[in-house]
Design a protein around this motif. Structure first.
Motif, short mmCIF file in Angstrom:
data_model
loop_
_atom_site.label_atom_id
_atom_site.label_comp_id
_atom_site.label_asym_id
_atom_site.label_seq_id
_atom_site.Cartn_x
_atom_site.Cartn_y
_atom_site.Cartn_z
N ALA A 1 25.36 79.74 0.53
CA ALA A 1 26.28 80.70 1.35
C ALA A 1 26.98 81.97 0.67
O ALA A 1 27.07 82.96 1.05
N ILE A 2 27.69 81.28 -0.65
CA ILE A 2 28.52 82.21 -1.24
C ILE A 2 27.35 83.77 -1.73
O ILE A 2 27.87 84.58 -1.91
N PHE A 3 26.24 83.20 -1.90
CA PHE A 3 24.99 84.26 -2.85
C PHE A 3 24.56 85.04 -1.09
O PHE A 3 24.58 86.20 -1.36
N GLU A 4 24.43 84.23 -0.10
CA GLU A 4 24.08 85.13 1.05
C GLU A 4 25.30 85.98 1.51
O GLU A 4 24.89 87.17 1.87
N ASP B 1 31.45 88.87 -2.77
CA ASP B 1 30.90 89.15 -4.16
C ASP B 1 30.63 87.82 -4.93
O ASP B 1 31.23 86.92 -4.62
N ARG B 2 29.85 87.75 -5.85
CA ARG B 2 29.70 86.60 -6.35
C ARG B 2 28.92 86.80 -7.94
O ARG B 2 28.36 87.75 -8.16
N SER B 3 29.10 85.61 -8.72
CA SER B 3 28.33 85.38 -9.98
C SER B 3 28.12 84.04 -10.51
O SER B 3 28.77 83.16 -9.88
N ILE B 4 27.38 83.78 -11.32
CA ILE B 4 27.03 82.50 -11.76
C ILE B 4 27.20 82.67 -13.38
O ILE B 4 26.50 83.56 -13.96
N ASP B 5 27.82 81.66 -13.98
CA ASP B 5 27.77 81.22 -15.33
C ASP B 5 26.88 80.18 -15.78
O ASP B 5 27.32 79.00 -15.32
N ALA C 1 27.76 72.34 -16.80
CA ALA C 1 27.22 72.55 -15.29
C ALA C 1 27.49 73.81 -15.06
O ALA C 1 28.37 74.49 -15.28
N PRO C 2 26.47 74.76 -14.33
CA PRO C 2 26.70 75.97 -14.07
C PRO C 2 27.61 76.28 -13.12
O PRO C 2 27.79 75.39 -12.18
N THR C 3 28.43 77.17 -13.02
CA THR C 3 29.69 77.43 -12.30
C THR C 3 29.25 78.70 -11.63
O THR C 3 28.68 79.70 -11.99
N VAL C 4 30.07 78.77 -10.40
CA VAL C 4 29.71 80.10 -9.60
C VAL C 4 31.01 80.42 -9.27
O VAL C 4 32.09 79.73 -9.08
N THR C 5 31.25 81.69 -9.37
CA THR C 5 32.62 82.48 -9.00
C THR C 5 32.26 83.59 -8.04
O THR C 5 31.24 84.29 -7.99
N GLY C 6 33.48 83.85 -7.19
CA GLY C 6 33.19 84.74 -5.99
C GLY C 6 34.46 85.63 -6.03
O GLY C 6 35.55 84.96 -6.13
N THR C 7 34.28 86.80 -5.51
CA THR C 7 35.68 87.78 -5.05
C THR C 7 35.54 87.97 -3.52
O THR C 7 34.22 88.04 -3.25
N TRP C 8 36.52 87.92 -3.02
CA TRP C 8 36.47 88.47 -1.47
C TRP C 8 37.52 89.57 -1.41
O TRP C 8 38.50 89.67 -2.20
N LYS C 9 37.53 90.47 -0.37
CA LYS C 9 38.26 91.49 -0.02
C LYS C 9 38.36 91.66 1.41
O LYS C 9 37.35 91.50 2.17
N ALA C 10 39.65 91.75 2.00
CA ALA C 10 39.77 91.77 3.41
C ALA C 10 39.14 92.79 4.02
O ALA C 10 38.97 93.97 3.37
N ALA C 11 38.32 92.81 5.29
CA ALA C 11 37.57 93.80 5.86
C ALA C 11 38.44 94.19 7.15
O ALA C 11 37.86 94.94 8.00
N GLY C 12 39.66 93.83 7.22
CA GLY C 12 40.29 93.71 8.48
C GLY C 12 41.59 92.94 8.48
O GLY C 12 41.90 92.51 7.35
#
Length: 132
Positions: free
Chosen positions: A71-74, A104-108, A113-124
């Motif tokens: 879901a985070i990647f989609e 937004d997202r990234s993978i390390d 164990a591979p980690t994922v991070t994401g950023t979010w920004k309000a759209a309203g």
């Protein structure tokens, strides 16, 4: 007032913006709800003077790679914002920040164990429900 652990925190997402579901394999989220200020200092003011501008709503999410949960990647591929809900503790599910957001997202991937991070920004409007 109850002090509760973040162990039961959740991040929920729905690309259609209607009924968010939990994104599994996440173990962290951060919300930055900062206020911008404009400097309106004039001649002879004894110090800087500020007025509030628009509040900012953005943050991060983090966890572990799970091929069963993309879901985070989609979300990051979507050209439109989805509904994001950030819950500090799901034993109090009515206390949450919610609104439309871009992700937004990234993978390390390393020897750990591979980690994922994401950023979010309000759209309203991105508001706290059940609280302040």
């Amino acid at each position: 007032m109850a002090i509760l652990t973040g162990r039961y925190g959740q991040v929920l997402w729905d690309p259609a913006g209607t009924t968010p579901v939990a994104i599994i394999s996440l173990n962290k989220w951060v919300g930055n709800f900062t206020q911008e200020y404009e400097d309106v200092t004039c001649f002879l003011d004894p110090n800087r003077v500020y007025i509030p501008s628009l509040p900012n709503r953005e943050g991060t999410v983090g966890g572990f790679w799970n091929s069963a949960e993309l879901a985070i990647f989609e979300a990051a591929e979507s050209p439109t914002p989805g509904k994001l809900e950030l819950i500090p503790n799901n034993t109090e599910p009515t206390f949450k920040w919610t609104g439309l957001a871009y992700m937004d997202r990234s993978i390390d991937c390393s020897l750990q164990a591979p980690t994922v991070t994401g950023t979010w920004k309000a759209a309203g409007p991105f508001l706290l429900e059940g609280g302040v």
